[in-house]
Design a protein around this motif. Structure first.
Motif, PDB file in Angstrom:
ATOM      1  N   ALA A  61     -31.154 -56.800   0.372  1.00 33.75           N
ATOM      2  CA  ALA A  61     -31.664 -55.469   0.727  1.00 33.75           C
ATOM      3  C   ALA A  61     -32.469 -54.837  -0.399  1.00 33.75           C
ATOM      4  N   TYR A  62     -32.018 -55.019  -1.632  1.00 34.82           N
ATOM      5  CA  TYR A  62     -32.703 -54.395  -2.771  1.00 34.82           C
ATOM      6  C   TYR A  62     -34.126 -54.909  -2.936  1.00 34.82           C
ATOM      7  N   LYS A  63     -34.443 -56.030  -2.343  1.00 31.14           N
ATOM      8  CA  LYS A  63     -35.780 -56.605  -2.472  1.00 31.14           C
ATOM      9  C   LYS A  63     -36.798 -55.968  -1.528  1.00 31.14           C
ATOM     10  N   PHE A  64     -36.316 -55.332  -0.441  1.00 27.72           N
ATOM     11  CA  PHE A  64     -37.274 -54.826   0.541  1.00 27.72           C
ATOM     12  C   PHE A  64     -37.004 -53.401   1.008  1.00 27.72           C
ATOM     13  N   ALA A  65     -35.776 -52.904   0.859  1.00 28.58           N
ATOM     14  CA  ALA A  65     -35.424 -51.597   1.427  1.00 28.58           C
ATOM     15  C   ALA A  65     -35.457 -50.500   0.366  1.00 28.58           C
ATOM     16  N   GLU A  66     -35.829 -49.304   0.795  1.00 28.05           N
ATOM     17  CA  GLU A  66     -35.785 -48.148  -0.095  1.00 28.05           C
ATOM     18  C   GLU A  66     -34.336 -47.891  -0.517  1.00 28.05           C
ATOM     19  N   VAL A  91     -25.665 -53.820   8.584  1.00 35.59           N
ATOM     20  CA  VAL A  91     -26.523 -54.958   8.933  1.00 35.59           C
ATOM     21  C   VAL A  91     -27.565 -54.551   9.968  1.00 35.59           C
ATOM     22  N   SER A  92     -27.174 -53.751  10.951  1.00 39.22           N
ATOM     23  CA  SER A  92     -28.110 -53.349  11.997  1.00 39.22           C
ATOM     24  C   SER A  92     -29.290 -52.572  11.431  1.00 39.22           C
ATOM     25  N   LYS A  93     -28.993 -51.572  10.589  1.00 38.98           N
ATOM     26  CA  LYS A  93     -30.074 -50.746  10.040  1.00 38.98           C
ATOM     27  C   LYS A  93     -30.976 -51.543   9.103  1.00 38.98           C
ATOM     28  N   LEU A  94     -30.374 -52.339   8.253  1.00 39.99           N
ATOM     29  CA  LEU A  94     -31.185 -53.129   7.328  1.00 39.99           C
ATOM     30  C   LEU A  94     -32.067 -54.127   8.079  1.00 39.99           C
ATOM     31  N   THR A  95     -31.562 -54.663   9.176  1.00 44.65           N
ATOM     32  CA  THR A  95     -32.360 -55.612   9.961  1.00 44.65           C
ATOM     33  C   THR A  95     -33.534 -54.905  10.624  1.00 44.65           C
ATOM     34  N   VAL A  96     -33.321 -53.678  11.092  1.00 46.09           N
ATOM     35  CA  VAL A  96     -34.439 -52.900  11.630  1.00 46.09           C
ATOM     36  C   VAL A  96     -35.488 -52.670  10.545  1.00 46.09           C
ATOM     37  N   ILE A  97     -35.049 -52.270   9.362  1.00 47.22           N
ATOM     38  CA  ILE A  97     -35.993 -52.001   8.266  1.00 47.22           C
ATOM     39  C   ILE A  97     -36.797 -53.249   7.934  1.00 47.22           C
ATOM     40  N   TRP A  98     -36.115 -54.377   7.830  1.00 47.87           N
ATOM     41  CA  TRP A  98     -36.821 -55.637   7.559  1.00 47.87           C
ATOM     42  C   TRP A  98     -37.827 -55.932   8.677  1.00 47.87           C
ATOM     43  N   GLY A  99     -37.397 -55.759   9.924  1.00 47.76           N
ATOM     44  CA  GLY A  99     -38.287 -56.027  11.055  1.00 47.76           C
ATOM     45  C   GLY A  99     -39.497 -55.116  11.070  1.00 47.76           C
ATOM     46  N   VAL A 100     -39.304 -53.835  10.742  1.00 50.91           N
ATOM     47  CA  VAL A 100     -40.429 -52.897  10.682  1.00 50.91           C
ATOM     48  C   VAL A 100     -41.445 -53.361   9.645  1.00 50.91           C
ATOM     49  N   LYS A 101     -40.965 -53.737   8.494  1.00 50.99           N
ATOM     50  CA  LYS A 101     -41.886 -54.120   7.415  1.00 50.99           C
ATOM     51  C   LYS A 101     -42.622 -55.417   7.751  1.00 50.99           C
ATOM     52  N   GLU A 102     -41.922 -56.349   8.402  1.00 50.44           N
ATOM     53  CA  GLU A 102     -42.586 -57.570   8.867  1.00 50.44           C
ATOM     54  C   GLU A 102     -43.670 -57.232   9.890  1.00 50.44           C
ATOM     55  N   ALA A 103     -43.348 -56.339  10.829  1.00 50.87           N
ATOM     56  CA  ALA A 103     -44.302 -56.001  11.891  1.00 50.87           C
ATOM     57  C   ALA A 103     -45.504 -55.241  11.342  1.00 50.87           C
ATOM     58  N   VAL A 104     -45.281 -54.325  10.391  1.00 50.95           N
ATOM     59  CA  VAL A 104     -46.409 -53.624   9.758  1.00 50.95           C
ATOM     60  C   VAL A 104     -47.320 -54.630   9.069  1.00 50.95           C
ATOM     61  N   PHE A 105     -46.728 -55.573   8.374  1.00 55.94           N
ATOM     62  CA  PHE A 105     -47.540 -56.584   7.691  1.00 55.94           C
ATOM     63  C   PHE A 105     -48.339 -57.412   8.689  1.00 55.94           C
ATOM     64  N   LYS A 106     -47.775 -57.668   9.858  1.00 52.51           N
ATOM     65  CA  LYS A 106     -48.506 -58.434  10.863  1.00 52.51           C
ATOM     66  C   LYS A 106     -49.719 -57.662  11.384  1.00 52.51           C
ATOM     67  N   VAL A 107     -49.602 -56.332  11.432  1.00 49.03           N
ATOM     68  CA  VAL A 107     -50.736 -55.522  11.874  1.00 49.03           C
ATOM     69  C   VAL A 107     -51.829 -55.503  10.814  1.00 49.03           C
ATOM     70  N   ARG A 108     -51.458 -55.266   9.568  1.00 49.96           N
ATOM     71  CA  ARG A 108     -52.449 -55.093   8.498  1.00 49.96           C
ATOM     72  C   ARG A 108     -52.728 -56.380   7.730  1.00 49.96           C
ATOM     73  N   GLU A 154     -24.646 -48.632   2.865  1.00 50.91           N
ATOM     74  CA  GLU A 154     -23.401 -49.006   2.201  1.00 50.91           C
ATOM     75  C   GLU A 154     -22.276 -48.031   2.535  1.00 50.91           C
ATOM     76  N   ASN A 155     -22.642 -46.782   2.808  1.00 50.70           N
ATOM     77  CA  ASN A 155     -21.646 -45.776   3.140  1.00 50.70           C
ATOM     78  C   ASN A 155     -21.399 -45.670   4.635  1.00 50.70           C
ATOM     79  N   ASN A 156     -22.047 -46.526   5.408  1.00 52.79           N
ATOM     80  CA  ASN A 156     -21.819 -46.592   6.854  1.00 52.79           C
ATOM     81  C   ASN A 156     -21.769 -48.068   7.242  1.00 52.79           C
ATOM     82  N   PRO A 157     -20.687 -48.748   6.844  1.00 53.60           N
ATOM     83  CA  PRO A 157     -20.642 -50.212   6.992  1.00 53.60           C
ATOM     84  C   PRO A 157     -20.783 -50.711   8.418  1.00 53.60           C
ATOM     85  N   THR A 158     -20.437 -49.878   9.405  1.00 57.31           N
ATOM     86  CA  THR A 158     -20.547 -50.336  10.792  1.00 57.31           C
ATOM     87  C   THR A 158     -22.001 -50.551  11.198  1.00 57.31           C
ATOM     88  N   GLU A 159     -22.932 -49.867  10.540  1.00 58.56           N
ATOM     89  CA  GLU A 159     -24.354 -50.007  10.878  1.00 58.56           C
ATOM     90  C   GLU A 159     -25.155 -50.683   9.770  1.00 58.56           C
TER      91      GLU A 159
END
Length: 211
Positions: free
Chosen positions: A119-124, A139-156, A132-137
């Motif tokens: 996460a430290y390599k790609f997430a704010e 993996v889900s939130k970090l995966t969304v963030i990774w996916g957003v950044k991948e998709a932005v890169f695909k556009v630009r 880290e303070n909401n362990p139930t989410e």
């Protein structure tokens, strides 16, 4: 034919998803590939990657296209000959494409605990702390963030873009299934409207530039 789902985003934008349950041979028999695609396919070491590649062509055929209608520019970005915008993604058990009149990006990711370690390599930092303070989410939130950044890169897909330093995802709740993102690169800011959803144990993100 395991066509899995169509998501109608608006009148001219739709996401198409294929669940890969077939063998490589069964998929391969269903598509006609141009020589450059055959060469790419033969160069793939992973059968999972090969099946994902062919499943994308199955989605093209589902929409009335073939592999011969698809081409890639010098940056590796896919295009359709009729001018409809396309973005492509596949991950293990699923392939997905988005078709639109807008310049769109899509990304599909398997949710895995591994995302916490990198996460430290790609997430704010605020997201890492929040998650880290909401362990139930986490993996889900970090995966969304990774996916957003991948998709932005695909556009630009501009050389030099850093996921962590140039692409920023605004705070979001998983239940909302939408957010916005900013690309700040080479003194130019670009805004993106983001949608996301979870399909089985995968996260699907799609987006387009708003200004």
């Amino acid at each position: 034919m395991p066509f899995y789902q169509r998501i109608n985003v608006d009148d001219k934008t739709a996401v198409f998803i294929w669940k890969i349950t077939e063998s490589f041979d069964d998929l391969f028999r269903e598509v006609s590939l141009k020589d450059t695609s055959l060469a790419r396919l033969e160069g793939m070491k992973s059968e999972s990657h090969q099946k994902g590649f062919i499943a994308v062509r199955m989605l093209l055929q589902y929409n009335g296209y073939t592999d011969f209608d698809l081409y890639y520019d010098e940056f590796g970005k896919p295009h359709l000959k009729d001018g409809v915008n396309i973005s492509i993604s596949h991950s293990f058990g699923f392939s997905a494409i988005i078709l639109s009149d807008k310049n769109v990006g899509i990304d599909l990711e398997l949710r895995r605990d591994l995302v916490k370690k990198i996460a430290y390599k790609f997430a704010e930092e605020k997201f890492v702390y929040e998650c880290e303070n909401n362990p139930t989410e986490f993996v889900s939130k970090l995966t969304v963030i990774w996916g957003v950044k991948e998709a932005v890169f695909k556009v630009r897909n501009e050389i030099g873009i850093s996921f962590k330093d140039h692409i920023f995802v605004r705070p979001f709740e998983m239940s909302n299934q939408t957010t916005t993102a900013l690309l700040d690169f080479n003194s130019v800011e670009r805004e993106f409207l983001v949608y996301f959803t979870e399909i089985e144990n995968y996260t699907l993100v799609w987006l387009w530039e708003t200004k």
